[in-house]
Design an enzyme around this catalytic site. Structure first.
Site, PDB file in Angstrom:
ATOM      1  N   ARG A 168       0.879  -1.291   0.120  1.00 53.99           N
ATOM      2  CA  ARG A 168      -0.015   0.072   0.182  1.00 53.99           C
ATOM      3  C   ARG A 168       0.766   1.334  -0.042  1.00 53.99           C
ATOM      4  O   ARG A 168       0.459   2.130  -0.697  1.00 53.99           O
ATOM      5  CB  ARG A 168      -0.879   0.098   1.138  1.00 53.99           C
ATOM      6  CG  ARG A 168      -2.095  -1.079   1.121  1.00 53.99           C
ATOM      7  CD  ARG A 168      -2.924  -1.044   2.345  1.00 53.99           C
ATOM      8  NE  ARG A 168      -3.287   0.159   3.199  1.00 53.99           N
ATOM      9  CZ  ARG A 168      -3.324   0.411   4.494  1.00 53.99           C
ATOM     10  NH1 ARG A 168      -2.707  -0.143   5.235  1.00 53.99           N
ATOM     11  NH2 ARG A 168      -3.832   1.623   4.711  1.00 53.99           N
ATOM     12  N   SER A 183      -5.790  -2.889   8.654  1.00 50.86           N
ATOM     13  CA  SER A 183      -4.509  -2.776   8.890  1.00 50.86           C
ATOM     14  C   SER A 183      -4.030  -2.612  10.523  1.00 50.86           C
ATOM     15  O   SER A 183      -3.464  -3.480  11.206  1.00 50.86           O
ATOM     16  CB  SER A 183      -3.719  -1.683   8.303  1.00 50.86           C
ATOM     17  OG  SER A 183      -2.074  -1.550   8.532  1.00 50.86           O
ATOM     18  N   LYS A 187      -3.534  -6.149  13.586  1.00 52.04           N
ATOM     19  CA  LYS A 187      -2.236  -6.388  14.445  1.00 52.04           C
ATOM     20  C   LYS A 187      -2.452  -6.035  15.948  1.00 52.04           C
ATOM     21  O   LYS A 187      -2.049  -6.632  16.778  1.00 52.04           O
ATOM     22  CB  LYS A 187      -1.059  -5.935  13.794  1.00 52.04           C
ATOM     23  CG  LYS A 187      -1.100  -4.404  13.403  1.00 52.04           C
ATOM     24  CD  LYS A 187       0.246  -3.700  12.640  1.00 52.04           C
ATOM     25  CE  LYS A 187      -0.079  -2.287  12.171  1.00 52.04           C
ATOM     26  NZ  LYS A 187      -0.244  -1.971  10.859  1.00 52.04           N
TER      27      LYS A 187
HETATM   28  N1  URA Z   1      -0.853   2.556  10.440  1.00 43.54           N
HETATM   29  C1  URA Z   1      -1.095   1.391  10.339  1.00 43.54           C
HETATM   30  O1  URA Z   1      -0.687   0.382  10.945  1.00 43.54           O
HETATM   31  N2  URA Z   1      -1.898   0.993   9.140  1.00 43.54           N
HETATM   32  C2  URA Z   1      -2.302   1.826   8.547  1.00 43.54           C
HETATM   33  O2  URA Z   1      -3.017   1.501   7.431  1.00 43.54           O
HETATM   34  C3  URA Z   1      -1.988   3.411   8.681  1.00 43.54           C
HETATM   35  C4  URA Z   1      -1.580   3.509   9.844  1.00 43.54           C
END
Ligand code: URA
Length: 434
Positions: A168, A183, A187
């Site tokens: 990305r 995203s 995590k």
């Molecule tokens: N921080 C992230 O971990 N992912 C994103 O897509 C944008 C900011």
């Protein structure tokens, strides 16, 4: 399932089934779908969007693409903090040690810079010897012994995000609500903390340019976090101008240490205290965020936060002398100044243009495999609302390549506006959600 059919389906604006989303994410993660097909898919999502259900599915598939970290060996309520990305945002380096100094175990996984925004992993990489990759057992031991550890995203935790994030970054597909939500939350949910504090940036230097979009992103992420049983809170914070004065990796480490020494810029100090207060409250070490803030202020003024930073750095192999001697950080050979062409007030500093200028000095990546120049970046000597006289230095740009540094200087000149009227900067914390 046919990959091209799924790309076309999303390109034409249709909803994807859970199986189709899983096919794309897992196929790319495992290597059967190449970069060019995933890039086309991400661009289709960027333009066509995903609804809430599709976004929740995307988040879950990405979370389940790897292991879920077990942090039960760490005592206490583990609070993770994550920023959606900004320019000059070095708050983790300050908030982490302050919260840890107040007894909140900080077990944090951080990311690399993305687009024009910086990342904690790259900043910590500027400290000589600092190891950002720790085995899980070492990570847990460091939190139990020092109270804080920060690691980069390991290959085992949300590997789908690790791969998609890098793609990305170089395909213009970062600033999309569903992709950011999946995203970040994939995590954070895999990283094993009990509670999540989100710093959702809003303004020119953020992926969400308006407060309305930032609120939508915050609500989506808070909803997903809470529905997965993690207490999740979001602060919507200003990113119209860069946070603090320093932008660039080693420069931001210096500024974070300045804050912990009690002599940092006002805006980053204030935001760090607010976020640390919230973390201390969410970590159940204070009865309210206000009381948490008072504890954070005490940790700052007593030097306990700075001492915690030293322990944190030394515990991960870094040289703790960095807190007394900035000379051990990477240095630059080229320094160029932007000098005020007239008297007046700084009326705006476009944070995105500054982020791009910093990236172009070499401090950020243009391609996902690029090395970065840890010394490069810039320092703003004036912020919005400050008075300037003709000849004052407004910004110094640092680099190790004359051509790149000169180009970045031109971009800084374009980013800073001076007017006769004094303008007040926007409110730092705009709203709390959750
Ligand atoms: N921080 C992230 O971990 N992912 C994103 O897509 C944008 C900011």
């Amino acid at each position: 399932m046919n990959t091209v059919d799924i790309i076309i389906k999303k390109r034409d604006g249709h909803r994807l089934t859970a199986e189709e989303t899983a096919h794309m994410v897992m196929g790319y993660t495992e290597g059967s779908i190449p970069d060019y097909q995933m890039a086309a898919f991400l661009m289709a999502v960027f333009f066509r969007g995903m609804d809430r259900e599709e976004t929740v599915t995307l988040t879950n598939v990405m979370r389940d693409s790897g292991d879920i970290m077990d942090l039960s060996a760490i005592e206490g309520v583990k609070v993770d903090k994550h920023s959606t990305g900004g320019v000059g945002d070095k708050t983790t380096l300050i908030v982490g040690p302050l919260a840890a100094a107040c007894g909140v175990p900080v077990a944090k996984m951080s990311g690399r810079g993305l687009g024009f925004t910086g990342g904690t992993v790259d900043k910590l990489g500027a400290i000589p010897g600092f190891r950002i990759s720790l085995e899980e057992s070492e990570f847990i031991r460091q939190v139990n012994e020092k109270g804080i550890a920060v690691i980069g995203q390991t290959g085992h935790i949300a590997p789908a995000d690790k791969k998609i994030y890098a793609l990305r970054d170089v395909t213009g597909t970062v600033d999309n609500l569903s992709l950011i939500t999946a995203s970040i939350m994939s995590k954070k949910l895999a990283a094993g903390s009990d509670a999540i504090l989100l710093d959702v940036k809003c303004g020119s230097g953020a992926f969400m340019k308006t407060q309305e979009d930032a609120e939508k992103l915050a609500e989506m992420m808070v909803g997903i976090g809470n529905s997965c049983g993690k207490k999740t809170v979001a602060a919507i914070t200003d990113m119209e101008q860069p946070l603090g004065r320093a932008v660039g990796n080693a420069l931001e480490v210096r500024e974070a240490i300045d804050v912990l020494r009690g002599c940092g810029p006002d805006d980053i100090t204030e935001l760090s205290l607010v976020l640390a207060g919230m973390m201390i409250y969410m970590g159940e070490k204070a009865a309210s965020a206000e009381e948490g803030r008072e504890m954070a202020e005490e940790a700052l003024s007593s030097g306990a936060g700075l001492e915690k930073f030293r322990q944190f750095v030394a515990g991960q192999g870094g040289d703790p002398r960095v807190t007394e001697d900035y000379g051990i950080l990477p240095g630059s050979e080229v320094e160029l100044e932007f000098v005020a062409p007239e008297d007046g007030y700084v009326s705006s500093i476009d944070a995105m243009k500054i982020g791009l200028a910093s990236q172009h000095t070499g401090a950020g990546r243009e391609k996902k495999e690029d090395d970065i120049d840890l010394a490069a970046g810039l320092c703003l000597h004036r912020k919005v609302g400050d008075r300037v006289s003709k000849g004052d230095v407004i910004c110094t740009v640092y680099g190790n390549n004359v051509k790149k540094t000169k180009k970045a200087l031109e971009e800084v000149v374009d980013a800073v506006k001076i007017s006769e009227e004094k303008t007040e900067p926007g409110r730092l914390v705009k709203k709390i959600i959750g």
